[in-house]
Design an enzyme around this catalytic site. Structure first.
Site, PDB file in Angstrom:
ATOM      1  N   PRO A  26       0.837  -1.208   0.000  1.00  0.00           N
ATOM      2  CA  PRO A  26       0.000   0.000   0.000  1.00  0.00           C
ATOM      3  C   PRO A  26       0.865   1.247   0.000  1.00  0.00           C
ATOM      4  O   PRO A  26       1.785   1.375   0.814  1.00  0.00           O
ATOM      5  CB  PRO A  26      -0.794  -0.129   1.311  1.00  0.00           C
ATOM      6  CG  PRO A  26       0.065  -0.996   2.185  1.00  0.00           C
ATOM      7  CD  PRO A  26       0.786  -1.940   1.273  1.00  0.00           C
ATOM      8  N   GLN A 101      -7.051  -1.306   1.877  1.00  0.00           N
ATOM      9  CA  GLN A 101      -6.505  -0.965   3.194  1.00  0.00           C
ATOM     10  C   GLN A 101      -7.352   0.162   3.790  1.00  0.00           C
ATOM     11  O   GLN A 101      -7.512   1.216   3.180  1.00  0.00           O
ATOM     12  CB  GLN A 101      -5.046  -0.510   3.107  1.00  0.00           C
ATOM     13  CG  GLN A 101      -4.427  -0.321   4.490  1.00  0.00           C
ATOM     14  CD  GLN A 101      -3.069   0.348   4.452  1.00  0.00           C
ATOM     15  OE1 GLN A 101      -2.984   1.548   4.210  1.00  0.00           O
ATOM     16  NE2 GLN A 101      -2.013  -0.406   4.698  1.00  0.00           N
ATOM     17  N   ALA A 177      -0.775   0.340  11.777  1.00  0.00           N
ATOM     18  CA  ALA A 177       0.672   0.532  11.753  1.00  0.00           C
ATOM     19  C   ALA A 177       1.020   2.005  11.527  1.00  0.00           C
ATOM     20  O   ALA A 177       0.151   2.872  11.457  1.00  0.00           O
ATOM     21  CB  ALA A 177       1.286  -0.331  10.639  1.00  0.00           C
ATOM     22  N   TYR A 180      -0.541   5.599  12.971  1.00  0.00           N
ATOM     23  CA  TYR A 180      -1.886   6.130  12.764  1.00  0.00           C
ATOM     24  C   TYR A 180      -2.806   5.657  13.896  1.00  0.00           C
ATOM     25  O   TYR A 180      -2.346   5.060  14.877  1.00  0.00           O
ATOM     26  CB  TYR A 180      -2.381   5.770  11.373  1.00  0.00           C
ATOM     27  CG  TYR A 180      -1.537   6.423  10.293  1.00  0.00           C
ATOM     28  CD1 TYR A 180      -1.478   7.817  10.183  1.00  0.00           C
ATOM     29  CD2 TYR A 180      -0.751   5.670   9.425  1.00  0.00           C
ATOM     30  CE1 TYR A 180      -0.683   8.437   9.229  1.00  0.00           C
ATOM     31  CE2 TYR A 180       0.055   6.287   8.468  1.00  0.00           C
ATOM     32  CZ  TYR A 180       0.090   7.664   8.378  1.00  0.00           C
ATOM     33  OH  TYR A 180       0.891   8.280   7.452  1.00  0.00           O
ATOM     34  N   ARG A 225      -2.147  -4.836   9.301  1.00  0.00           N
ATOM     35  CA  ARG A 225      -0.781  -4.305   9.179  1.00  0.00           C
ATOM     36  C   ARG A 225      -0.347  -3.751  10.527  1.00  0.00           C
ATOM     37  O   ARG A 225      -1.078  -2.982  11.155  1.00  0.00           O
ATOM     38  CB  ARG A 225      -0.711  -3.219   8.107  1.00  0.00           C
ATOM     39  CG  ARG A 225       0.747  -2.938   7.693  1.00  0.00           C
ATOM     40  CD  ARG A 225       0.849  -2.005   6.515  1.00  0.00           C
ATOM     41  NE  ARG A 225       2.045  -2.296   5.755  1.00  0.00           N
ATOM     42  CZ  ARG A 225       2.749  -1.389   5.099  1.00  0.00           C
ATOM     43  NH1 ARG A 225       2.367  -0.118   5.095  1.00  0.00           N
ATOM     44  NH2 ARG A 225       3.819  -1.730   4.429  1.00  0.00           N
ATOM     45  N   GLY A 293      11.655  -2.343   2.053  1.00  0.00           N
ATOM     46  CA  GLY A 293      12.897  -2.226   1.307  1.00  0.00           C
ATOM     47  C   GLY A 293      13.379  -3.498   0.643  1.00  0.00           C
ATOM     48  O   GLY A 293      14.568  -3.606   0.304  1.00  0.00           O
ATOM     49  N   GLY A 314       7.206  -2.127  -2.903  1.00  0.00           N
ATOM     50  CA  GLY A 314       6.639  -0.789  -2.942  1.00  0.00           C
ATOM     51  C   GLY A 314       7.136   0.034  -4.112  1.00  0.00           C
ATOM     52  O   GLY A 314       6.642  -0.074  -5.240  1.00  0.00           O
ATOM     53  N   ARG A 315       8.126   0.864  -3.865  1.00  0.00           N
ATOM     54  CA  ARG A 315       8.590   1.820  -4.877  1.00  0.00           C
ATOM     55  C   ARG A 315       8.994   1.193  -6.205  1.00  0.00           C
ATOM     56  O   ARG A 315       8.729   1.789  -7.258  1.00  0.00           O
ATOM     57  CB  ARG A 315       9.729   2.654  -4.290  1.00  0.00           C
ATOM     58  CG  ARG A 315       9.252   3.594  -3.188  1.00  0.00           C
ATOM     59  CD  ARG A 315      10.402   4.294  -2.494  1.00  0.00           C
ATOM     60  NE  ARG A 315       9.908   5.274  -1.531  1.00  0.00           N
ATOM     61  CZ  ARG A 315      10.684   5.989  -0.724  1.00  0.00           C
ATOM     62  NH1 ARG A 315      12.000   5.808  -0.769  1.00  0.00           N
ATOM     63  NH2 ARG A 315      10.169   6.869   0.106  1.00  0.00           N
TER      64      ARG A 315
END
Length: 345
Positions: A26, A101, A177, A180, A225, A293, A314-315
């Site tokens: 996400p 999510q 997570a 938040y 999460r 990562g 992710g990225r």
């Protein structure tokens, strides 16, 4: 090659098999329209990544009190549900599976997003720093929630899950997570309550387990999460480990689809004597998604070593909509650049 394991099918449960072990992590893009409805560009963006075993959407606001960033999508209104139907239909046409999510930002917000009202939080503990995507606004002291407001938030998560099912999502991920709202209840820095919602691991995690119970009644596949270590929007407290130990052990009782690591970098944590994912896997016996990562090689190694069952990317998936094909065929990947956040492709 260690990454070959990424392309094996994975049985998430008896009713759902993923075509590979790669999960789209996400990632908030803040590109919904001004009514927080997903756009056609967002539908295309997710559909282009349907080759992954599972897509987890960016965070979807559960109510008007949940906002902490501009133009983040939501799922509390009928119009928003209709917008998400277009997304899930495109993803399914391309052979993908997609979870929504659902989140509430809690104190990671500002009155500019809340019609001048103070953000809600477990306790009136301010977050220090500048509000992202603003010129110079600083976070302000939030308002400690009443017990009735906590129950309303639980209801809002439940309503969001019901809407996710109407919108055609295959499941939901409860965002507990990254500092938040739900995560704020799980950490001593932000939860200083002395009532039934604070003071002990059981009380601090009560809201999370109430949300899980109610959400599971609305939609069959539910993931969670977690960030057991306070690394974002929170200050670390050594007592936090007692809370996360309690949470992870008891999550085994809830028949979840998975538990998902909420980290930007899944590094070794001395107080956990492991990476965050290894720590989660040690206590939670169901499916674990590693995140933070990972590359194809390091993700594949985590799967082979038994540290996780799925790996979230992710990225690299922002930069490479065709990530799965490129990794499978050992083709070079486009490098991620922060400028890519300015558009959806």
């Amino acid at each position: 090659m260690t990454h070959n394991i990424l392309f094996e099918p994975y049985q998430l449960n008896q009713n759902m098999t993923l075509k590979n072990r790669i999960v789209m992590a996400p990632m908030n893009r803040s590109m919904a329209d001004d009514n927080f409805i997903p756009t056609s560009a967002m539908a295309d963006y997710y559909a282009r990544r349907a080759d992954t075993g599972l897509i987890i959407t960016e965070s979807l606001m559960i109510s008007t009190t949940a906002q902490g960033y501009p133009n983040t999508p939501a799922i509390y209104s009928p119009e928003q549900v209709e917008g998400w139907k277009a997304v899930t239909e495109k993803v399914h046409r391309n052979g993908g599976k997609i979870f929504a999510q659902i989140w509430h930002t809690g104190r990671v917000s500002h009155p500019i997003y809340l019609n001048g009202e103070k953000p809600l939080a477990p306790s009136a503990v301010p977050l220090k720093g500048r509000v992202p995507r603003t010129a110079d606004l600083q976070y302000e002291t939030p308002r400690a929630m009443t017990s009735e407001e906590i129950k309303k938030i639980i209801s809002d998560f439940t309503h969001a899950a019901a809407n996710a099912k109407k919108a055609g999502f295959d499941g939901v991920e409860i965002h507990a997570a990254n500092g938040y709202l739900l995560d704020q209840f799980l950490h001593w820095d932000t939860n200083r309550r002395t009532d039934q919602w604070g003071g002990t691991p059981e009380n601090m995690s009560r809201i999370l387990f109430e949300v899980i119970r109610k959400v599971k009644k609305e939609i069959g596949h539910v993931g969670v999460r977690l960030s057991p270590t306070a690394y974002l929007h929170l200050d670390h407290d050594e007592r936090d480990i007692q809370v996360s130990d309690y949470v992870l052990k008891h999550l085994n009782e809830y028949g979840l689809a998975y538990v998902h690591t909420g980290m930007f970098e899944d590094n070794y944590q001395p107080h956990l004597n492991a990476t965050v994912t290894q720590y989660i896997k040690r206590l939670y016996k169901g499916t674990v998604i590693a995140c933070g990562g990972y590359s194809a090689e390091t993700g594949g190694k985590a799967l082979i070593d038994g540290d996780a069952d799925l790996v979230a990317i992710g990225r690299p998936l922002i930069a490479n909509p065709d990530y799965v094909i490129k990794v499978r065929q050992q083709l070079p990947l486009v490098s991620y650049d922060v400028e890519m956040l300015n558009q959806l492709f």
